[in-house]
Design a protein around this motif. Structure first.
Motif, mmCIF file in Angstrom:
data_model
loop_
_atom_site.group_PDB
_atom_site.id
_atom_site.type_symbol
_atom_site.label_atom_id
_atom_site.label_comp_id
_atom_site.label_asym_id
_atom_site.label_seq_id
_atom_site.Cartn_x
_atom_site.Cartn_y
_atom_site.Cartn_z
ATOM 1 N N ASN A 4 0.822 -1.204 0.000
ATOM 2 C CA ASN A 4 0.000 0.000 0.000
ATOM 3 C C ASN A 4 0.857 1.255 0.000
ATOM 4 O O ASN A 4 1.980 1.267 0.487
ATOM 5 C CB ASN A 4 -0.898 -0.003 1.240
ATOM 6 C CG ASN A 4 -1.858 -1.180 1.244
ATOM 7 O OD1 ASN A 4 -2.327 -1.596 0.196
ATOM 8 N ND2 ASN A 4 -2.125 -1.712 2.425
ATOM 9 N N ASN A 5 0.306 2.324 -0.554
ATOM 10 C CA ASN A 5 0.986 3.609 -0.509
ATOM 11 C C ASN A 5 1.112 4.078 0.940
ATOM 12 O O ASN A 5 0.380 3.642 1.824
ATOM 13 C CB ASN A 5 0.210 4.646 -1.320
ATOM 14 C CG ASN A 5 0.255 4.356 -2.806
ATOM 15 O OD1 ASN A 5 1.200 3.728 -3.285
ATOM 16 N ND2 ASN A 5 -0.754 4.804 -3.532
ATOM 17 N N LEU A 6 2.034 5.007 1.137
ATOM 18 C CA LEU A 6 2.246 5.532 2.488
ATOM 19 C C LEU A 6 1.014 6.295 2.969
ATOM 20 O O LEU A 6 0.426 7.078 2.222
ATOM 21 C CB LEU A 6 3.448 6.473 2.496
ATOM 22 C CG LEU A 6 4.817 5.861 2.172
ATOM 23 C CD1 LEU A 6 5.856 6.959 2.045
ATOM 24 C CD2 LEU A 6 5.232 4.857 3.228
ATOM 25 N N GLU A 10 2.489 7.585 8.196
ATOM 26 C CA GLU A 10 3.772 7.030 7.766
ATOM 27 C C GLU A 10 4.631 8.096 7.090
ATOM 28 O O GLU A 10 5.836 8.194 7.349
ATOM 29 C CB GLU A 10 3.529 5.847 6.843
ATOM 30 C CG GLU A 10 2.947 4.647 7.596
ATOM 31 C CD GLU A 10 2.125 3.698 6.747
ATOM 32 O OE1 GLU A 10 1.647 2.694 7.297
ATOM 33 O OE2 GLU A 10 1.949 3.972 5.534
ATOM 34 N N ILE A 61 13.095 3.904 1.111
ATOM 35 C CA ILE A 61 11.628 3.865 1.127
ATOM 36 C C ILE A 61 11.065 5.005 0.286
ATOM 37 O O ILE A 61 10.159 4.805 -0.535
ATOM 38 C CB ILE A 61 11.099 3.963 2.573
ATOM 39 C CG1 ILE A 61 11.523 2.728 3.384
ATOM 40 C CG2 ILE A 61 9.574 4.101 2.581
ATOM 41 C CD1 ILE A 61 11.244 2.851 4.877
ATOM 42 N N LYS A 64 11.587 4.421 -3.442
ATOM 43 C CA LYS A 64 10.687 3.375 -3.920
ATOM 44 C C LYS A 64 9.274 3.895 -4.104
ATOM 45 O O LYS A 64 8.542 3.459 -5.003
ATOM 46 C CB LYS A 64 10.705 2.210 -2.934
ATOM 47 C CG LYS A 64 9.969 0.966 -3.417
ATOM 48 C CD LYS A 64 10.161 -0.175 -2.441
ATOM 49 C CE LYS A 64 9.471 -1.429 -2.939
ATOM 50 N NZ LYS A 64 9.643 -2.554 -1.992
ATOM 51 N N GLU A 65 8.875 4.846 -3.258
ATOM 52 C CA GLU A 65 7.520 5.402 -3.296
ATOM 53 C C GLU A 65 7.429 6.670 -4.153
ATOM 54 O O GLU A 65 6.386 7.312 -4.179
ATOM 55 C CB GLU A 65 7.052 5.726 -1.874
ATOM 56 C CG GLU A 65 6.913 4.520 -0.962
ATOM 57 C CD GLU A 65 5.837 3.562 -1.432
ATOM 58 O OE1 GLU A 65 4.818 4.029 -1.961
ATOM 59 O OE2 GLU A 65 6.028 2.340 -1.281
ATOM 60 N N SER A 66 8.530 7.029 -4.839
ATOM 61 C CA SER A 66 8.574 8.277 -5.621
ATOM 62 C C SER A 66 8.204 9.483 -4.749
ATOM 63 O O SER A 66 7.503 10.399 -5.173
ATOM 64 C CB SER A 66 7.632 8.196 -6.830
ATOM 65 O OG SER A 66 8.015 7.136 -7.682
ATOM 66 N N PHE A 67 8.681 9.454 -3.510
ATOM 67 C CA PHE A 67 8.431 10.523 -2.539
ATOM 68 C C PHE A 67 9.684 11.399 -2.504
ATOM 69 O O PHE A 67 10.790 10.894 -2.364
ATOM 70 C CB PHE A 67 8.182 9.896 -1.154
ATOM 71 C CG PHE A 67 7.766 10.869 -0.089
ATOM 72 C CD1 PHE A 67 6.438 10.982 0.293
ATOM 73 C CD2 PHE A 67 8.700 11.661 0.560
ATOM 74 C CE1 PHE A 67 6.049 11.862 1.292
ATOM 75 C CE2 PHE A 67 8.328 12.546 1.553
ATOM 76 C CZ PHE A 67 6.996 12.648 1.924
ATOM 77 N N ARG A 116 1.541 0.017 7.756
ATOM 78 C CA ARG A 116 2.202 -0.789 6.737
ATOM 79 C C ARG A 116 3.306 -1.614 7.386
ATOM 80 O O ARG A 116 4.130 -1.065 8.132
ATOM 81 C CB ARG A 116 2.756 0.100 5.621
ATOM 82 C CG ARG A 116 2.856 -0.626 4.296
ATOM 83 C CD ARG A 116 3.234 0.299 3.173
ATOM 84 N NE ARG A 116 4.674 0.312 2.949
ATOM 85 C CZ ARG A 116 5.245 0.975 1.942
ATOM 86 N NH1 ARG A 116 4.508 1.706 1.129
ATOM 87 N NH2 ARG A 116 6.553 0.946 1.774
#
Length: 330
Positions: A4-6, A10, A61, A64-67, A116
């Motif tokens: 799942n997305n953050l 999170e 992290i 990986k989440e494009s954050f 998560r």
């Protein structure tokens, strides 16, 4: 397996942890550059390695989440390794004692609200490693005769129940002696304040901008006032308080850290005081102590707001993740 997305919790906890550890890497890198005591150096090195590893883990992290990875603080821009020593070695142990408590407060609060699995496991691991560091710190401080421990008191002779509202008195009527939790949190908050005072005193000596210098000097005064107010409660019951640590600050006026880092550090440190004072207030049973903690929280809250305003005016304050303003979508 779908991850799942953050969630907002999170994002917020990871973002704060990342920024805090970029600051930690800067400060501890400077400490490592000039520490001489071998035992203290081992502890500083361990703390620095942990901060670096947490920073790397969160970067993975985020990528990986494009954050977008926060800028935070960098050794290249925020540390001057050519500056003379600003602290004696012993201060590094006290500094870590304070920051470890702040880290544990942040990490333990994250565990029940992040859902998560990989993020939760990260914070569980970080809390465990930080708690282990706290134990090592206590052992080294004790071995060196530097540990400032809360006062002992005799065991009660029997189980008793409170049978009078005077138990809550503080201003008028009979005032009972402090109970164990009240003593523990008064002592702990004073301990935090003497470490904070020494740090902000050191920062104020080298601040380049005069407005920032005055802001930091105000922080010294707030810490001193709170130390005196909280210590009086212990003194009234013939109990000792933690000693000042100002003597562990050298006379150097050359700053090893940028003004940005110093203001941000005090913003974080004073923000954590709010939680520590609130913890003391929540576990207290006397009206005078509740009022005292409320006054301390107000002082600190105003100082934190001023720190944030300085950061904003200087263009230093990174914006944390925020919710969508749907009115602006029209």
């Amino acid at each position: 397996m779908t991850i799942n997305n953050l969630t907002s919790a999170e994002m917020g906890k990871l973002w704060t942890t990342y920024n805090g550890n970029t600051l930690g890497v800067c400060v501890l890198s400077y400490f490592m550059d000039n520490v001489q005591d071998k035992e203290i150096k081992k502890v500083v090195e361990l703390a620095l390695d942990l901060s670096k590893s947490y920073k790397r883990d969160i970067e993975k992290i985020f990528n990986k989440e494009s954050f977008p990875v926060p800028i935070g603080f960098t050794v290249d821009e925020d540390v001057n390794f050519e500056a003379p020593r600003l602290f004696d070695d012993e201060f590094y142990l006290y500094y870590l004692q304070y920051t470890v408590k702040a880290g544990l407060s942040l990490y333990s609060a994250a565990i029940p609200i992040v859902t998560r699995k990989d993020i939760r496991e990260f914070f569980v691991r970080v809390e465990h490693e930080t708690a282990k560091l706290a134990g090592i710190l206590h052992d080294v401080l004790k071995a060196k005769g530097l540990l400032m421990n809360s006062p002992t008191m005799p065991n009660p002779k029997k189980v008793e129940f409170v049978n009078n509202q005077s138990f809550l008195n503080g201003y008028f009527g009979d005032k009972r002696s402090l109970h164990g939790l009240e003593i523990a949190h008064l002592f702990d908050n004073i301990n935090n304040d003497v470490i904070s005072k020494a740090l902000v005193l050191a920062f104020s000596q080298g601040a380049q901008d005069q407005k920032i210098k005055k802001f930091l000097e105000r922080g010294v005064k707030i810490n001193q006032k709170h130390i005196e107010m909280l210590s009086k409660k212990l003194t009234d019951d013939n109990l000792p308080s933690p000693s000042l640590l100002d003597h562990l600050v050298t006379t150097s006026t050359t700053p090893p850290f940028s003004d940005k880092l110093m203001v941000a550090h005090k913003l974080d440190m004073f923000s954590m005081k709010i939680r520590a004072y609130a913890n003391g207030a929540s576990l207290n049973g006397r009206r005078d102590l509740g009022a005292l903690y409320s006054r301390c929280i107000l002082d600190v809250s105003l100082y934190v707001e001023d720190a944030a305003n300085i950061m904003i005016n200087q263009g230093w304050l990174e914006q944390p993740p925020i919710a969508v303003d749907r009115e602006k979508l029209h």
